[in-house]
Design a protein around this motif. Structure first.
Motif, mmCIF file in Angstrom:
data_model
loop_
_atom_site.group_PDB
_atom_site.id
_atom_site.type_symbol
_atom_site.label_atom_id
_atom_site.label_comp_id
_atom_site.label_asym_id
_atom_site.label_seq_id
_atom_site.Cartn_x
_atom_site.Cartn_y
_atom_site.Cartn_z
ATOM 1 N N THR A 171 9.525 12.087 0.203
ATOM 2 C CA THR A 171 9.368 12.602 1.567
ATOM 3 C C THR A 171 10.272 11.871 2.545
ATOM 4 N N ALA A 172 10.393 10.564 2.398
ATOM 5 C CA ALA A 172 11.200 9.779 3.334
ATOM 6 C C ALA A 172 12.670 10.168 3.295
ATOM 7 N N SER A 228 9.786 4.166 3.228
ATOM 8 C CA SER A 228 8.406 4.590 3.014
ATOM 9 C C SER A 228 7.607 3.340 2.652
ATOM 10 N N ALA A 251 1.806 5.765 0.276
ATOM 11 C CA ALA A 251 2.418 6.064 1.572
ATOM 12 C C ALA A 251 1.642 7.131 2.332
ATOM 13 N N HIS A 252 1.045 8.075 1.605
ATOM 14 C CA HIS A 252 0.397 9.199 2.274
ATOM 15 C C HIS A 252 -1.124 9.140 2.154
ATOM 16 N N CYS A 262 2.981 12.794 10.250
ATOM 17 C CA CYS A 262 3.773 12.240 9.155
ATOM 18 C C CYS A 262 4.749 13.303 8.663
ATOM 19 N N CYS A 264 5.144 14.272 5.834
ATOM 20 C CA CYS A 264 4.540 15.062 4.759
ATOM 21 C C CYS A 264 3.753 16.248 5.300
ATOM 22 N N ALA A 271 2.462 5.652 5.884
ATOM 23 C CA ALA A 271 3.887 5.687 6.233
ATOM 24 C C ALA A 271 4.099 6.011 7.706
ATOM 25 N N GLY A 275 5.296 2.496 8.152
ATOM 26 C CA GLY A 275 6.633 2.565 7.572
ATOM 27 C C GLY A 275 7.681 2.093 8.578
#
Length: 406
Positions: A171-172, A228, A251-252, A262, A264, A271, A275
């Protein structure tokens, strides 16, 4: 010894000698300098087997003799240490704003550390693979020019990585279904070089387990800080991977349902509150006036300077980030009961200001008395910890007893 893959057991190897080589190398790495007699006494291998194996490993320059010791009863013994001078291994990491390559020898001595500014989140996966390959080629050229054989390369990615080295989601970086290992092998065109890909958290945990302040701990977690946030978990001395290799994706984890959005698509993920991009965005709200940040080092230095000056907004923000980090770490401690949770990346850089709040939150939320014996600390391995872990992982074949192919 842990590697990025499950370790082969002697029954899997089909060659007892290979397994015994691994035993000898592991003992010397942990106990050097040591003698042949020491190896036989502590491993259960008979003296003739040890003598044969040591001779082979010296011939291949994986071990070397260092002289005699008089500190023992009886005849002085010739002591052994790891050699590996003709060999090197490479690790690389994809950071929030840079690519990093580290090379080490068999004994773990750092041979080079190079960085290249690169914003993977704004470039395509293909461009990232080309940039990684170019940096790796430079490192290989330098090492082979020194007369070293490069045994392998392992790349750390801030996202999910499957058994084939593909990245289903990062995702990052904005990646989905990227066959990074295959792309990198094709771009490098070095058929003799083993190329692997793993999560940055797993490789950081491997570096921590081998080289860090808690080296050798059988139960250890490393929390990566960067593009992340990930958790690399060592359990019973082995990386904990899960059914498909996706363990440690913290992270999520939602910490604040009403928190910031986020990438995501959810809100209040770890994150999004802790993050590196989120921390910079929160503490330095002016940084994105001219577009997304692509170089985080100057921003981290600004945050450090403001914290040292006692800026109340920055100090309060760092304490809040620390609380979120401690909350996340406490969940891991309650689930896994490690001996230590170690925070790296920007968490380690900002540790003087966020770690006290993180440790207090951690202690308050871990259910077991005295936090179950778990310590929460900052990593001492620096910002190239993922690449260091990648290079360590690239030594796995030799450390498992397989001789380098000449």
């Amino acid at each position: 010894m842990i590697s990025i893959h499950n370790e082969p057991q002697p029954t899997d190897l089909g060659d007892v000698r290979v397994a015994n080589r691994a035993v000898v190398l592991r003992h010397v790495r942990r106990h050097a300098p040591c003698s042949r007699a020491d190896i036989a006494a502590h491993t259960g291998l008979n003296k003739a087997t040890v003598s044969s194996l040591v001779g082979e490993l010296i011939e291949r320059r994986l071990l070397r003799e260092t002289g005699l010791t008089e500190n023992r009863v009886g005849r002085p013994a010739t002591m052994l240490v790891l050699d590996g001078a003709p060999y090197a291994a490479l690790g690389m990491q994809i950071g929030a704003d840079e690519l990093v390559v580290v090379a080490i020898d068999l004994a773990g001595t750092r041979l080079l550390t190079w960085r290249r500014a690169f914003a993977a989140s704004t470039d395509t996966p293909a461009e990232t693979a080309r940039a990684l390959a170019a940096l790796a080629r430079r490192a290989v050229t330098r090492l082979t020019g020194q007369g070293r054989q490069v045994l392998g390369l392992t790349v750390g990615v801030p996202g999910l990585v499957d058994a084939d080295g593909a990245v289903p989601r990062a995702t990052a970086l904005g990646w989905r279904d990227v066959p990074l290992a295959a792309d990198l092998r094709a771009t490098l065109r070095e058929p003799g070089l083993t190329v692997e890909v793993d999560t940055d958290a797993n490789l950081a945990a491997l570096a921590e387990h081998r080289h860090g302040a808690y080296a050798g701990a059988a139960h250890l977690v490393h929390l990566t800080g960067g593009a992340s946030v990930g958790a690399g978990v060592v359990a019973d001395g082995r990386l904990l991977r899960g059914g498909r290799g996706f363990a440690g994706e913290i992270a999520h984890l939602t910490l604040d349902p009403a928190g910031p959005a986020c990438d995501c698509g959810r809100r209040g993920c770890l994150a999004a509150v802790a993050g590196l991009p989120a921390v910079v965005r929160r503490l330095l709200p002016d940084t994105e006036q001219d577009g997304p940040v692509t170089d985080f080092l100057p921003e981290l230095e600004r945050i450090q300077a403001l914290a040292r000056q006692g800026d109340p907004t920055v100090l309060a923000g760092l304490a809040d980030v620390g609380c979120h980090l401690g909350h996340a770490a406490s969940i891991l401690a309650n689930l896994l009961n490690p001996q230590a949770v170690v925070a790296g990346g920007h968490f380690a850089t900002l540790a003087p200001w966020l770690l006290p709040a993180a440790q207090a939150e951690f202690a308050a939320r871990v259910h077991a008395p005295q936090a179950g014996g778990c310590l929460f600390d900052a990593s001492t391995l620096g910002s190239a910890v993922v690449a260091l872990g990648g290079a360590t992982a690239a030594l796995a074949a030799v450390e498992s007893g397989r001789l380098p192919v000449s």
